[in-house]
Design a protein around this motif. Structure first.
Motif, mmCIF file in Angstrom:
data_model
loop_
_atom_site.group_PDB
_atom_site.id
_atom_site.type_symbol
_atom_site.label_atom_id
_atom_site.label_comp_id
_atom_site.label_asym_id
_atom_site.label_seq_id
_atom_site.Cartn_x
_atom_site.Cartn_y
_atom_site.Cartn_z
ATOM 1 N N MET A 146 -9.924 4.876 -2.967
ATOM 2 C CA MET A 146 -11.098 4.847 -2.078
ATOM 3 C C MET A 146 -10.802 5.412 -0.697
ATOM 4 O O MET A 146 -11.695 5.549 0.128
ATOM 5 C CB MET A 146 -11.557 3.389 -1.900
ATOM 6 N N ALA A 162 3.063 5.623 -3.105
ATOM 7 C CA ALA A 162 4.229 6.465 -3.450
ATOM 8 C C ALA A 162 4.326 6.614 -4.965
ATOM 9 O O ALA A 162 4.599 7.699 -5.485
ATOM 10 C CB ALA A 162 5.500 5.836 -2.884
ATOM 11 N N ILE A 168 3.511 14.612 -5.018
ATOM 12 C CA ILE A 168 2.682 15.821 -4.856
ATOM 13 C C ILE A 168 2.604 16.292 -3.415
ATOM 14 O O ILE A 168 2.269 17.437 -3.139
ATOM 15 C CB ILE A 168 1.252 15.588 -5.406
ATOM 16 N N GLY A 169 2.855 15.385 -2.461
ATOM 17 C CA GLY A 169 2.817 15.761 -1.049
ATOM 18 C C GLY A 169 1.390 15.959 -0.546
ATOM 19 O O GLY A 169 0.414 15.858 -1.308
ATOM 20 N N ILE A 170 1.290 16.260 0.744
ATOM 21 C CA ILE A 170 -0.029 16.403 1.379
ATOM 22 C C ILE A 170 -0.029 17.706 2.186
ATOM 23 O O ILE A 170 0.892 17.945 2.975
ATOM 24 C CB ILE A 170 -0.312 15.211 2.334
ATOM 25 N N ASN A 224 0.835 -1.209 0.000
ATOM 26 C CA ASN A 224 0.000 0.000 0.000
ATOM 27 C C ASN A 224 0.875 1.267 0.000
ATOM 28 O O ASN A 224 0.641 2.201 -0.763
ATOM 29 C CB ASN A 224 -0.930 -0.020 1.217
ATOM 30 N N SER A 245 6.488 12.851 0.165
ATOM 31 C CA SER A 245 5.949 12.302 1.414
ATOM 32 C C SER A 245 6.794 11.119 1.870
ATOM 33 O O SER A 245 7.428 10.439 1.054
ATOM 34 C CB SER A 245 4.523 11.771 1.204
ATOM 35 N N ARG A 264 -9.568 11.103 1.729
ATOM 36 C CA ARG A 264 -8.710 11.360 0.575
ATOM 37 C C ARG A 264 -8.417 12.849 0.556
ATOM 38 O O ARG A 264 -9.299 13.667 0.795
ATOM 39 C CB ARG A 264 -9.407 10.967 -0.735
ATOM 40 N N VAL A 265 -7.171 13.208 0.269
ATOM 41 C CA VAL A 265 -6.810 14.625 0.228
ATOM 42 C C VAL A 265 -7.626 15.290 -0.881
ATOM 43 O O VAL A 265 -7.780 14.734 -1.969
ATOM 44 C CB VAL A 265 -5.291 14.779 -0.023
HETATM 45 P P1 ADP Z 1 -6.289 5.816 -1.727
HETATM 46 O O1 ADP Z 1 -4.878 5.989 -2.207
HETATM 47 O O2 ADP Z 1 -6.948 4.612 -2.273
HETATM 48 O O3 ADP Z 1 -7.094 7.049 -1.882
HETATM 49 P P2 ADP Z 1 -5.165 5.486 0.937
HETATM 50 O O4 ADP Z 1 -5.855 5.183 2.202
HETATM 51 O O5 ADP Z 1 -4.037 4.601 0.554
HETATM 52 O O6 ADP Z 1 -6.289 5.556 -0.164
HETATM 53 O O7 ADP Z 1 -4.628 6.973 1.038
HETATM 54 C C1 ADP Z 1 -5.455 7.971 1.557
HETATM 55 C C2 ADP Z 1 -5.123 9.324 0.964
HETATM 56 O O8 ADP Z 1 -3.839 9.764 1.443
HETATM 57 C C3 ADP Z 1 -4.993 9.326 -0.536
HETATM 58 O O9 ADP Z 1 -6.235 9.504 -1.165
HETATM 59 C C4 ADP Z 1 -4.064 10.508 -0.773
HETATM 60 O O10 ADP Z 1 -4.805 11.690 -0.769
HETATM 61 C C5 ADP Z 1 -3.152 10.492 0.446
HETATM 62 N N1 ADP Z 1 -1.867 9.820 0.193
HETATM 63 C C6 ADP Z 1 -1.514 8.568 0.528
HETATM 64 N N2 ADP Z 1 -0.238 8.302 0.180
HETATM 65 C C7 ADP Z 1 0.228 9.418 -0.394
HETATM 66 C C8 ADP Z 1 1.490 9.798 -0.954
HETATM 67 N N3 ADP Z 1 2.532 8.948 -0.984
HETATM 68 N N4 ADP Z 1 1.615 11.055 -1.453
HETATM 69 C C9 ADP Z 1 0.577 11.922 -1.412
HETATM 70 N N5 ADP Z 1 -0.628 11.629 -0.894
HETATM 71 C C10 ADP Z 1 -0.810 10.396 -0.387
#
Ligand code: ADP
Length: 407
Positions: A363, A306, A336-338, A301, A391, A352-353
Motif C-alpha cells: 500500500m 527487504a 530489485i533496488g529503486i 517493515n 537497497s 510505491r515505485v
Molecule cells: P509497500 O511495501 O507496502 O508498498 P512501503 O511504504 O513499505 O510500502 O514501501 C514503499 C515503496 O518503497 C514500496 O512500494 C517499494 O516500491 C519501495 N521499497 C521499499 N523497500 C524496498 C526495498 N527493500 N527494495 C526495493 N524497493 C523497496
C-alpha cells in the motif's frame, strides 16, 4: 509696412513676410520671440527660424529687450562669427529682433507701433496651440484610461469567476477528503474487532490441530493465519495514518536494549519467512530510550520489505552499529533496488515505485509510518539503493547521555 503684416496671419507665410521686413531694415532675419509657458524662457514664435544656439547669451539679451531697445553682437544658428542683433519690446512679454543688422531705434519708427499687434497675435496663437495640444492629450488619456479600466474590469471579473470556481472546487475536494477519512476510520475500526477474533480462533484451532496427525488441515490454518496477519497489518497501518494526521500517534517510552529487540524481530521474521537468510551483525548493545513496539514495527517493515523486494536473492544483512551519540540500524538486501529518481519519495504516504506496483502487493504506507515513528524519536531515516543491485534502509536514534553511560 502694413502690407507685410498680411503675411503674418498664417504661420506658413510668416517666414517670407519676416524676411522682407528684415531686408527693409538692412538685416537678414526678423524674429518675434514669445515666452514659452512650459520652459519659462523666450523662444521664436511659430513660423520663425527655430535654431537658436548660445541660449546663455541670447536669454539675457532678450530679457533686456523686454524693457527697451537694445543691441549687441551674438552668434546665430551655426555662425562662427558673432552677428549684429537688435531687439525691441513688443508687449505681451515678447520681443522683436532684427538679426544681421543694427538699425538705430529712430529708423524703426514705422515698425514699432505694429509690434504689439504681432506680439499679441503670436501669443494668442500659442495659447490656442497649447490648449489644443492639452485637449488632445486629455482626450488620448481619457481614451487610454477607458481602455485600461475596461481591461481591468474584465480581468477582475475573470479573477472573480476563477476564485469562485476554485473555492467551489476546494470545498468539493475538502468534503471528499473528509468523507474518505471518515470512511477509513469507520472501516478500520469495524474490521479490527472481527479480525482480532478470527486470529484468536485460528490460534485455538492451530493448538488443537498441533496434537493431531492432520497435516493438511494445519497447512490450511497456517495459510489462513498468514492472510489474517496481512489484514491486521493493513488495518493497523490505516489507523496509524489517521493518528499521524491527527497528531495522535501515542508513544510509550522506556529504556530497553535495541540489540535484543533487533535479534528478536529478526527471529520472528525468519521463522515466518523461510525464503531468505538473515545475517545479523550486532555491534552495539547500548540501551535506548524509545517506544519498543513502534521501533519493532519499523524494523519489521524494513526486514519484510527487504524480503519482499528481493525475490530469489536470499541474503539479507541486518546491522546494528553506532558511536557515542547515536545508534544505527541498517537492513541491506540484494534485491530489485529503486531507481534514483524515485528514491527521494519512498518515505511519502502511498508512494510505491512504478515498477513494483503490478508485481508486488503493498500500500505504500509502511515507510511513511516508519519515518514518522523515527522522527518522533528524534532520529533520522534514509535509504540508499541501486537498481538490480539492492537497497539499504537505515535509521539512527540519538543516545541519551544516561544511556550512553550504560545506566
Ligand atoms: P509497500 O511495501 O507496502 O508498498 P512501503 O511504504 O513499505 O510500502 O514501501 C514503499 C515503496 O518503497 C514500496 O512500494 C517499494 O516500491 C519501495 N521499497 C521499499 N523497500 C524496498 C526495498 N527493500 N527494495 C526495493 N524497493 C523497496
Amino acid at each position: 509696412m502694413y502690407g507685410y503684416l498680411t503675411g503674418f496671419h498664417k504661420s506658413e507665410a510668416r517666414l517670407e513676410a519676416s524676411r522682407k521686413i528684415a531686408q527693409h531694415f538692412g538685416a537678414s532675419e526678423f524674429i518675434i520671440f514669445i515666452p514659452d509657458p512650459q520652459l519659462d524662457i523666450l523662444l521664436p514664435g511659430q513660423g520663425f527660424p527655430q535654431t537658436l544656439n548660445h541660449g546663455e547669451d541670447w536669454q539675457p539679451f532678450l530679457k533686456i529687450c523686454l524693457r527697451e531697445y537694445h543691441s549687441d553682437f551674438l552668434f546665430f544658428e551655426n555662425n562662427e562669427v558673432k552677428t549684429p542683433v537688435c531687439g525691441i519690446p513688443c508687449g505681451e512679454d515678447s520681443v522683436a529682433v532684427l538679426i544681421g543688422g543694427r538699425p538705430a531705434e529712430s529708423v524703426l519708427t514705422e515698425l514699432v507701433p505694429l509690434l504689439p499687434l504681432l506680439g499679441a497675435l503670436l501669443k494668442k496663437e500659442q495659447e490656442v496651440l497649447f490648449s489644443e495640444s492639452h485637449a488632445g492629450i486629455a482626450v488620448k488619456a481619457a481614451y487610454k484610461s477607458n481602455l485600461l479600466a475596461s481591461t481591468l474590469d474584465s480581468a477582475r471579473q475573470a479573477l472573480h469567476r476563477s476564485l469562485m470556481r476554485e473555492e467551489g472546487g476546494r470545498k468539493d475536494v475538502l468534503e471528499l477528503m473528509n468523507r474518505k477519512d471518515e470512511f477509513m476510520d469507520m472501516a478500520s475500526h469495524e474490521l479490527k474487532t472481527p479480525m482480532t477474533t478470527m486470529k484468536l480462533y485460528i490460534q485455538l484451532i492451530e493448538e488443537k490441530l498441533n496434537g493431531t496427525a492432520d497435516k493438511t488441515l494445519l497447512k490450511f490454518i497456517h495459510k489462513a493465519e498468514y492472510q489474517v496477519d496481512k489484514l491486521v497489518t493493513l488495518v493497523n497501518d490505516l489507523l496509524d495514518i489517521r493518528k499521524i494526521q491527527n497528531g495522535k500517534l501515542v508513544f510509550n517510552f522506556s529504556w530497553f536494549s535495541l540489540s535484543e529487540l533487533f535479534e528478536s524481530a529478526a527471529d520472528l521474521v525468519a521463522s515466518s519467512k523461510g525464503s531468505h537468510r538473515l545475517n545479523i551483525l550486532n555491534k552495539n548493545d547500548k540501551q535506548i530510550y524509545g517506544d519498543r513496539l513502534r521501533l519493532e514495527q519499523v524494523l519489521i517493515n524494513f526486514i519484510t520489505n527487504a524480503i519482499k523486494y528481493s525475490p530469489g536473492k536470499e541474503n539479507i544483512v541486518l546491522e546494528l552499529s553506532g558511536d557515542d551519540h547515536h545508534m544505527k540500524l541498517q537492513v541491506t538486501d540484494s534485491g530489485i533496488g529503486i531507481p534514483a529518481e524515485e528514491l527521494p519519495f519512498v518515505f511519502e504516504r502511498f508512494f510505491r515505485v512504478n515498477e513494483v506496483v503490478r508485481e508486488f502487493q503493498g500500500m505504500g504506507l509502511g515507510l511513511y509510518i516508519s519515518a514518522e515513528i523515527i522522527r518522533q524519536h528524534g532520529g533520522t531515516i534514509g535509504a540508499e539503493s541501486q537498481v538490480n543491485i539492492g537497497s539499504a534502509f537505515w535509521f539512527t536514534l540519538p543516545l541519551e547521555p544516561a544511556a550512553s553511560s550504560g545506566s
